[in-house]
Every structure is written in structure tokens, then in C-alpha cells.
Enzyme design. Structure first.
Site, PDB file in Angstrom:
ATOM      1  N   LYS A 185       0.769  -1.260   0.041  1.00 44.44           N
ATOM      2  CA  LYS A 185       0.145  -0.046   0.150  1.00 44.44           C
ATOM      3  C   LYS A 185       0.468   1.097   0.432  1.00 44.44           C
ATOM      4  O   LYS A 185       0.226   2.235  -0.853  1.00 44.44           O
ATOM      5  CB  LYS A 185      -0.684   0.013   1.010  1.00 44.44           C
ATOM      6  CG  LYS A 185      -2.091  -1.379   1.240  1.00 44.44           C
ATOM      7  CD  LYS A 185      -3.034  -1.591   1.860  1.00 44.44           C
ATOM      8  CE  LYS A 185      -4.327  -2.146   2.528  1.00 44.44           C
ATOM      9  NZ  LYS A 185      -4.219  -2.693   3.719  1.00 44.44           N
ATOM     10  N   GLN A 192      -5.157  -1.618   9.760  1.00 43.77           N
ATOM     11  CA  GLN A 192      -5.278  -2.901   9.361  1.00 43.77           C
ATOM     12  C   GLN A 192      -5.796  -4.036  10.069  1.00 43.77           C
ATOM     13  O   GLN A 192      -5.303  -3.762  11.500  1.00 43.77           O
ATOM     14  CB  GLN A 192      -2.972  -2.946   9.007  1.00 43.77           C
ATOM     15  CG  GLN A 192      -2.930  -4.034   7.958  1.00 43.77           C
ATOM     16  CD  GLN A 192      -4.008  -4.327   7.102  1.00 43.77           C
ATOM     17  OE1 GLN A 192      -3.967  -3.150   5.905  1.00 43.77           O
ATOM     18  NE2 GLN A 192      -3.801  -5.422   6.524  1.00 43.77           N
ATOM     19  N   ASP A 217     -11.244   2.501   4.425  1.00 44.13           N
ATOM     20  CA  ASP A 217     -11.820   1.128   4.413  1.00 44.13           C
ATOM     21  C   ASP A 217     -13.491   0.992   4.157  1.00 44.13           C
ATOM     22  O   ASP A 217     -13.589  -0.073   3.851  1.00 44.13           O
ATOM     23  CB  ASP A 217     -11.476   0.519   5.408  1.00 44.13           C
ATOM     24  CG  ASP A 217      -9.912  -0.565   5.427  1.00 44.13           C
ATOM     25  OD1 ASP A 217      -9.719  -1.260   4.051  1.00 44.13           O
ATOM     26  OD2 ASP A 217      -9.179  -0.181   6.106  1.00 44.13           O
TER      27      ASP A 217
END
Ligand code: GUN
Length: 315
Positions: free
Chosen positions: A59, A103, A129
């Protein structure tokens, strides 16, 4: 026929991801000109899950390649939930962090509902997200929102590959908040007839075999075998399972296979939720790696730009 002699068309996630990145590049440049700074993603990585390390590294690398910034904060495996919430609060209050990514998974020691508490705490406008309940609700109501990256990327891939979603029978195996549930919602919004399957589903292979579009998001290597797949169906493999048992790799892929050769070089290989023999039955199939993974990262970057633009519009 060896399992590597496929008939299914390969759905190229890497190429689709490259196309998404080129679409967002001018938006990043325009934002940077207007704001006098690049869009920035705040990332929290707690613990040392090997899969998460790889995700986060990729990422950050992709962000940098497009001229975006990322700010990685690490917490040790022993950190408390409060430590994670403190970092989220700092990212929320920051004038220069446009997106926030925590995460998953968080360390077990943070408690079983730690992830939900952290997602609840992320400012919805920075929630790249799409896991905050405000964004989940907006997704269900088909209102514009930051939508989860993996399912959004899969829709993009299906469109790019000319797979008809409207009117299709879609079966999603897996009911996670990260993939299964939002995937089902996005397919529904595109007028598919959607079934979500899970560990208690009766006759799972029979239900899956009704699908024109089958999405496997279970997290079990080679779980979806030939009998799950209607001939000609489009199969999307979301699995990322690490195999470190040579005998298992040989049993799945065959003695002379490229996967086994890769195992012998590296000591492990990554494989999906879909058994390699499905390639003989499916009409189209995403590879692992090189299918859904690159799409997830491209969509994360797209969501970060959207969050940055949204914040700029409000400023
Ligand atoms: N872990 C596995 N997939 C994801 C994802 O899409 N987002 C986050 N934050 N964690 C993940």
C-alpha cells in the site's frame, strides 16, 4: 490433463489495477496543485502478522508511486486498544491526513471487539476502508460513500472484463464485514440476484454451482473445488492463503507445476480459496496472486483521493 492446463479466461487484476491508478493520477496532481500538498494516508499497523506486513508495504509503495504520502504508525503485539484509539484520534484531528487505514487483524490481546471499536472511532470522511458504521449504512442504502476496497475492485474488474452483472446469479461464499457482506451489497446494487453462503449453508457446492458469478472469500486454501462451479461461470478468488507444507502444494498443483517450483525456491507459496482444477470448468477466473490483491490496493488509493477531494470541498 494437468491442473495447470486451464480453459478459463484469466481475469487480469494487475492490468485492471494499473488502469485504476492511471485514472486517479490526474486527480492526485490536481489535488496537490490546489492544496499545495499531496493526499496523505495514515496507516496503523499493530502487531506483526506476516500478511499484514506485506499488505501495508504494498500500500505504501503504490501510494508513493502515484505521488501520495503515507504515514505509518506501528504498535507492538502487546499494545492496548487505547493505544490504537489514541493514534486514530490523532489522525482524525489532523489537517493533513486525508485517509485512515487500520490494518486488520489487530492483536488478539486488544480484545475480541477491538476492530469494531477502532472502526467506530474513525472519522467517516477519512474512512478509506469503508468499515465505519456510517459508511456501511450508506453503502446498504446505495448512497455515495467510501466503499470497501476489495469488493469495489472486484466490481471494477467484472465491468472491465465485460462480465454481465445485471440479472446474473451471484453467490458469495463468506460473510465477513470486510469482503462478503459489502460484496453482496454491491452486486445487489448492480441488479444481480445474490446469495451469501457460509459455514452453516446446506449443500454449499450445490448452491455455489447455481452461480454465474461466484466469489470465494473464505480464507481456506483450495476450498472451492470443481463441483462448486457451473461450467462457464466467472469465479473470483479473494483468498490469500500461505502454504508451507510441500506435500500439500504437490497434491494440489502436481509434481511438475510452477507452484511447486516456486515453493522449492521460497519455502512457501500463496494460493487462493479456489482449487486449481476449477480452471478447467470456469469460464473466467482470477489468479492468486495477481488477481484481487492489486485491485484492493488500487481502490484504497482511489478512496484516499476521494477522501482528500471531499475534505477539500468542505474546507
Ligand atoms: N486486512 C485484510 N484486508 C484488509 C482491508 O481491506 N483493509 C484493512 N484495513 N485490513 C485488511
Amino acid at each position: 490433463m494437468t491442473v495447470e492446463q486451464a480453459t478459463a479466461r484469466r481475469l487480469d487484476g494487475s492490468a485492471a489495477a494499473a488502469e485504476i491508478r492511471e485514472r486517479i493520477r490526474p486527480r492526485i496532481e490536481a489535488f496537490t496543485r490546489r492544496a499545495g500538498r499531496a493526499p496523505k494516508l495514515g496507516i496503523l499497523l499493530a502487531g506483526s502478522d506476516p500478511g499484514s506486513e506485506i499488505y501495508v508495504r504494498n500500500k505504501m509503495k503504490s501510494s508513493a508511486e502515484l505521488g501520495m504520502e503515507s504515514d505509518l504508525r506501528r504498535l507492538p503485539e502487546t499494545a492496548a486498544l487505547g493505544d490504537a484509539l489514541e493514534i486514530v484520534a490523532e489522525f482524525n484531528a489532523s489537517a493533513t491526513h486525508d485517509g485512515i487505514l487500520v490494518q486488520s487483524p489487530l492483536p488478539d490481546g486488544m480484545g475480541s471487539d477491538a476492530e469494531q471499536q477502532v472502526f467506530d472511532a474513525i472519522a467517516p470522511g477519512k474512512d478509506v476502508d469503508g468499515f465505519n458504521p456510517a459508511n456501511v449504512g450508506r453503502l446498504v442504502q446505495k448512497r455515495p460513500a467510501l466503499a470497501p476496497c476489495t469488493p469495489s475492485g472486484i466490481i471494477d474488474l467484472l465491468d472491465r472484463e465485460g462480465v454481465e452483472i445485471s440479472g446474473a446469479r451471484a453467490v458469495v461464499i463468506g460473510r465477513s464485514d470486510i469482503v462478503g457482506k459489502p460484496m453482496a451489497m454491491l452486486l445487489l446494487h448492480r441488479n444481480a440476484t445474490v446469495t451469501i453462503c457460509h459455514s452453516r449453508t446446506r449443500d454449499l457446492p450445490g448452491v455455489a454451482a447455481e452461480a454465474d458469478i461466484l466469489v470465494a472469500a473464505i480464507g481456506r486454501a483450495a476450498f472451492v473445488t470443481r463441483e462448486f462451479v457451473k461450467p462457464g461461470a466467472t469465479v473470483v478468488d479473494v483468498g490469500m492463503n500461505r502454504l508451507d507444507d510441500r506435500a500439500q502444494v504437490e497434491a494440489l498443483f502436481g509434481a511438475g507445476s510452477r507452484k511447486l517450483a516456486a515453493f522449492d525456491r521460497r519455502g512457501s507459496v500463496v494460493t487462493g480459496d479456489v482449487h486449481p482444477a476449477v480452471a478447467q470448468v470456469a469460464g473466467a477466473l482470477t489468479p492468486v496472486p495477481g488477481g484481487v490483491g492489486p485491485l484492493t490496493i488500487a481502490m484504497l488509493l482511489a478512496n484516499t483521493v476521494s477522501a482528500a477531494e471531499g475534505r477539500q470541498a468542505l474546507a
